[in-house]
Design a protein around this motif. Structure first.
Motif, PDB file in Angstrom:
ATOM      1  N   VAL A   1       0.816  -1.182   0.093  1.00 60.95           N
ATOM      2  CA  VAL A   1       0.024  -0.049  -0.027  1.00 60.95           C
ATOM      3  C   VAL A   1       0.950   1.524   0.004  1.00 60.95           C
ATOM      4  O   VAL A   1       0.418   2.165  -0.881  1.00 60.95           O
ATOM      5  N   MET A   2       1.946   1.349   0.767  1.00 56.45           N
ATOM      6  CA  MET A   2       2.743   2.481   0.773  1.00 56.45           C
ATOM      7  C   MET A   2       3.331   2.628  -0.655  1.00 56.45           C
ATOM      8  O   MET A   2       3.759   3.733  -0.803  1.00 56.45           O
ATOM      9  N   THR A   3       3.988   1.559  -1.324  1.00 59.83           N
ATOM     10  CA  THR A   3       4.370   1.736  -2.533  1.00 59.83           C
ATOM     11  C   THR A   3       3.582   2.304  -3.575  1.00 59.83           C
ATOM     12  O   THR A   3       3.835   3.292  -4.231  1.00 59.83           O
ATOM     13  N   ALA A   4       2.111   2.056  -3.360  1.00 63.08           N
ATOM     14  CA  ALA A   4       0.914   2.425  -4.193  1.00 63.08           C
ATOM     15  C   ALA A   4       1.085   3.850  -4.004  1.00 63.08           C
ATOM     16  O   ALA A   4       0.803   4.661  -4.928  1.00 63.08           O
ATOM     17  N   LEU A   5       1.030   4.307  -2.715  1.00 61.20           N
ATOM     18  CA  LEU A   5       0.825   5.570  -2.710  1.00 61.20           C
ATOM     19  C   LEU A   5       2.090   6.432  -2.844  1.00 61.20           C
ATOM     20  O   LEU A   5       1.950   7.753  -3.309  1.00 61.20           O
ATOM     21  N   ARG A   6       3.004   5.938  -2.720  1.00 61.07           N
ATOM     22  CA  ARG A   6       4.575   6.940  -2.847  1.00 61.07           C
ATOM     23  C   ARG A   6       5.029   6.554  -4.402  1.00 61.07           C
ATOM     24  O   ARG A   6       5.774   7.731  -4.685  1.00 61.07           O
ATOM     25  N   HIS A   7       5.017   5.732  -5.124  1.00 60.10           N
ATOM     26  CA  HIS A   7       5.148   5.246  -6.296  1.00 60.10           C
ATOM     27  C   HIS A   7       4.247   4.563  -7.169  1.00 60.10           C
ATOM     28  O   HIS A   7       4.479   3.482  -7.675  1.00 60.10           O
ATOM     29  N   PRO A   8       3.145   5.447  -7.364  1.00 63.49           N
ATOM     30  CA  PRO A   8       1.792   4.853  -8.191  1.00 63.49           C
ATOM     31  C   PRO A   8       2.267   4.364  -9.546  1.00 63.49           C
ATOM     32  O   PRO A   8       1.760   3.580 -10.079  1.00 63.49           O
ATOM     33  N   GLU A   9       3.078   5.101  -9.964  1.00 68.31           N
ATOM     34  CA  GLU A   9       3.841   4.649 -11.560  1.00 68.31           C
ATOM     35  C   GLU A   9       4.464   3.311 -11.589  1.00 68.31           C
ATOM     36  O   GLU A   9       4.439   2.761 -12.698  1.00 68.31           O
ATOM     37  N   ARG A  10       4.659   2.665 -10.307  1.00 69.05           N
ATOM     38  CA  ARG A  10       5.404   1.481 -10.390  1.00 69.05           C
ATOM     39  C   ARG A  10       4.478   0.133 -10.149  1.00 69.05           C
ATOM     40  O   ARG A  10       4.804  -0.770 -10.080  1.00 69.05           O
ATOM     41  N   VAL A  11       3.138   0.641  -9.580  1.00 67.88           N
ATOM     42  CA  VAL A  11       2.192  -0.573  -9.311  1.00 67.88           C
ATOM     43  C   VAL A  11       0.928  -0.510 -10.453  1.00 67.88           C
ATOM     44  O   VAL A  11       0.293   0.391 -10.480  1.00 67.88           O
ATOM     45  N   LYS A  12       0.981  -1.599 -10.684  1.00 68.87           N
ATOM     46  CA  LYS A  12      -0.261  -2.010 -11.792  1.00 68.87           C
ATOM     47  C   LYS A  12      -1.574  -2.537 -11.302  1.00 68.87           C
ATOM     48  O   LYS A  12      -2.360  -2.366 -11.720  1.00 68.87           O
ATOM     49  N   GLY A  13      -1.287  -3.231 -10.162  1.00 69.97           N
ATOM     50  CA  GLY A  13      -2.265  -3.797  -9.333  1.00 69.97           C
ATOM     51  C   GLY A  13      -1.915  -4.167  -7.812  1.00 69.97           C
ATOM     52  O   GLY A  13      -0.693  -4.209  -7.709  1.00 69.97           O
ATOM     53  N   LEU A  14      -2.830  -4.367  -7.115  1.00 72.90           N
ATOM     54  CA  LEU A  14      -2.464  -4.846  -5.766  1.00 72.90           C
ATOM     55  C   LEU A  14      -3.289  -6.038  -5.339  1.00 72.90           C
ATOM     56  O   LEU A  14      -4.531  -5.973  -5.527  1.00 72.90           O
ATOM     57  N   VAL A  15      -2.860  -6.812  -4.576  1.00 71.23           N
ATOM     58  CA  VAL A  15      -3.482  -7.901  -4.021  1.00 71.23           C
ATOM     59  C   VAL A  15      -3.053  -8.097  -2.467  1.00 71.23           C
ATOM     60  O   VAL A  15      -1.943  -7.997  -2.251  1.00 71.23           O
ATOM     61  N   LEU A  16      -4.061  -7.548  -1.701  1.00 75.02           N
ATOM     62  CA  LEU A  16      -3.820  -7.269  -0.172  1.00 75.02           C
ATOM     63  C   LEU A  16      -4.256  -8.381   0.645  1.00 75.02           C
ATOM     64  O   LEU A  16      -5.531  -8.513   0.776  1.00 75.02           O
ATOM     65  N   VAL A  17      -3.578  -9.269   1.375  1.00 75.19           N
ATOM     66  CA  VAL A  17      -3.759 -10.611   1.924  1.00 75.19           C
ATOM     67  C   VAL A  17      -3.539 -10.272   3.586  1.00 75.19           C
ATOM     68  O   VAL A  17      -2.483 -10.244   3.869  1.00 75.19           O
ATOM     69  N   GLY A  18      -4.691 -10.153   4.234  1.00 78.07           N
ATOM     70  CA  GLY A  18      -4.555  -9.842   5.654  1.00 78.07           C
ATOM     71  C   GLY A  18      -3.666  -8.582   5.915  1.00 78.07           C
ATOM     72  O   GLY A  18      -2.812  -8.508   6.773  1.00 78.07           O
ATOM     73  N   ALA A  19      -3.881  -7.737   4.994  1.00 76.95           N
ATOM     74  CA  ALA A  19      -2.720  -6.475   5.228  1.00 76.95           C
ATOM     75  C   ALA A  19      -2.929  -5.633   6.330  1.00 76.95           C
ATOM     76  O   ALA A  19      -4.160  -5.443   6.777  1.00 76.95           O
ATOM     77  N   MET A  20      -1.974  -5.251   7.050  1.00 80.42           N
ATOM     78  CA  MET A  20      -1.891  -4.363   8.443  1.00 80.42           C
ATOM     79  C   MET A  20      -2.076  -3.099   8.050  1.00 80.42           C
ATOM     80  O   MET A  20      -1.126  -2.432   7.679  1.00 80.42           O
ATOM     81  N   ILE A  21      -3.109  -2.598   8.038  1.00 81.13           N
ATOM     82  CA  ILE A  21      -3.452  -1.098   7.843  1.00 81.13           C
ATOM     83  C   ILE A  21      -4.128  -0.612   8.815  1.00 81.13           C
ATOM     84  O   ILE A  21      -3.599   0.816   9.086  1.00 81.13           O
ATOM     85  N   PHE A  22      -4.938  -0.930   9.536  1.00 81.36           N
ATOM     86  CA  PHE A  22      -5.680   0.031  10.728  1.00 81.36           C
ATOM     87  C   PHE A  22      -5.277  -0.604  12.221  1.00 81.36           C
ATOM     88  O   PHE A  22      -5.901  -0.231  13.191  1.00 81.36           O
ATOM     89  N   SER A  23      -4.196  -1.460  12.103  1.00 84.06           N
ATOM     90  CA  SER A  23      -3.913  -2.014  13.598  1.00 84.06           C
ATOM     91  C   SER A  23      -2.447  -2.461  13.413  1.00 84.06           C
ATOM     92  O   SER A  23      -1.640  -2.425  12.108  1.00 84.06           O
TER      93      SER A  23
END
Length: 300
Positions: A122-144
């Motif tokens: 997620v951080m990479t998608a926010l900081r370097h969106p030009e490098r990210v074609k898609g995301l699959v986030l599996v049990g990603a720690m975002i809110f805890s």
């Protein structure tokens, strides 16, 4: 890099590859071929072995790379010098991912991130969106957990001043609690062979691992991602195990709602690591997502 860590030479497997990026000598494995890169980011305390049962199936229509994230597996563990920025902060790790995509010969990648690997994706998608074609986030720690942890400044200053003491205390705690912590990632314990834990533990505790992990701990800060998720433009699949105890399924549902157009996949009879506990279901879900979003077409 001045010297090659001994463990990289001693423990490298026939398909092990190494590349120097961002001050690290990164250990990775590469499968398949094609114009689309799928880059796998495992969770904390683990290694690229977390993807052992899903790498080859996912590499049938793309180039797939699984790598050992900083402080894990056979990747080197450089220690910060002086006042230089920590290479273990979330920002630095996301920059490392973006640089790795480029170093591997690609302009973009589909990032598949598990647990804290999902945080960094997620951080990479926010900081370097030009490098990210898609995301699959599996049990990603975002809110805890990792994404919301931060040591108070006075305590942080004391810990930095007494690095050897606190580093040793943390080392003793990790050694004692490692097996128990990893087991909690599985819903059904019978699916977790003891040899798997032993291998993870052996590969985690290499070189100056205790000092490197302590540096990662010192660099951890509250990421405040909540208000930034709406800025993610890449097609996203959010996946959670129905019985995930590390990142509650409710958090993954919240994540899917926060990212525009994101899909949610709940894997039944599964804990925190669907790629390990239900690999066939995991592969089917990812393949379906990639097909529906047409992400395996040639990079633009």
């Amino acid at each position: 890099m001045d010297t090659i860590p001994a463990y990289q030479t001693e423990l490298a497997e026939p398909d092990s590859l190494f590349i120097e990026v961002g001050g690290f000598r990164i250990h990775y494995k590469r499968y398949g071929q094609g114009p689309t890169l799928i880059l796998l980011l495992h969770g904390s305390f683990m290694s690229l072995r977390s993807w052992r049962d899903v790498s080859l199936p996912l590499a049938e229509e793309a180039t797939l790379v699984a790598f050992d994230r900083p402080v894990c597996g056979l990747t080197s563990r450089p220690l910060p010098k002086g006042s230089a920025p920590s290479p273990y902060s979330a920002d630095a790790q996301s920059d490392l991912v973006a640089d790795l995509v480029k170093a591997l010969g690609f302009e973009q990648a589909i990032l598949v991130g598990s647990s804290t690997g999902g945080t960094i994706a997620v951080m990479t998608a926010l900081r370097h969106p030009e490098r990210v074609k898609g995301l699959v986030l599996v049990g990603a720690m975002i809110f805890s957990g990792y994404a919301t942890s931060e040591v108070p400044a006075p305590v942080l200053g004391m810990m930095k001043g007494l690095r050897p003491v606190f580093s040793r205390i943390m080392k003793l705690m990790i050694v004692k609690l490692y097996d128990k912590a990893i087991r909690k990632f599985w819903y059904r314990q019978e699916r977790l062979p003891g040899a798997v834990i032993a291998t993870y533990k052996r590969e985690f505790m290499l070189g100056p691992w205790d000092q490197a992990f302590f540096e990662l701990f010192l660099a951890t800060r509250r990421l405040d991602l909540d208000d930034k998720l709406a800025d993610i433009a890449a097609p996203t699949l959010v996946m959670t195990g129905e019985h995930d105890r590390a990142v509650k399924p409710e958090e993954s549902r919240r994540l899917a709602e926060a990212i525009p157009g994101a899909r949610l996949e709940v894997i039944p009879d599964c804990g925190h690591l669907p790629q390990e506990e239900r690999p066939e279901v995991f592969v089917d879900a990812v393949r379906s997502f990639l097909s529906q979003e047409r992400l395996l077409a040639a990079n633009a």
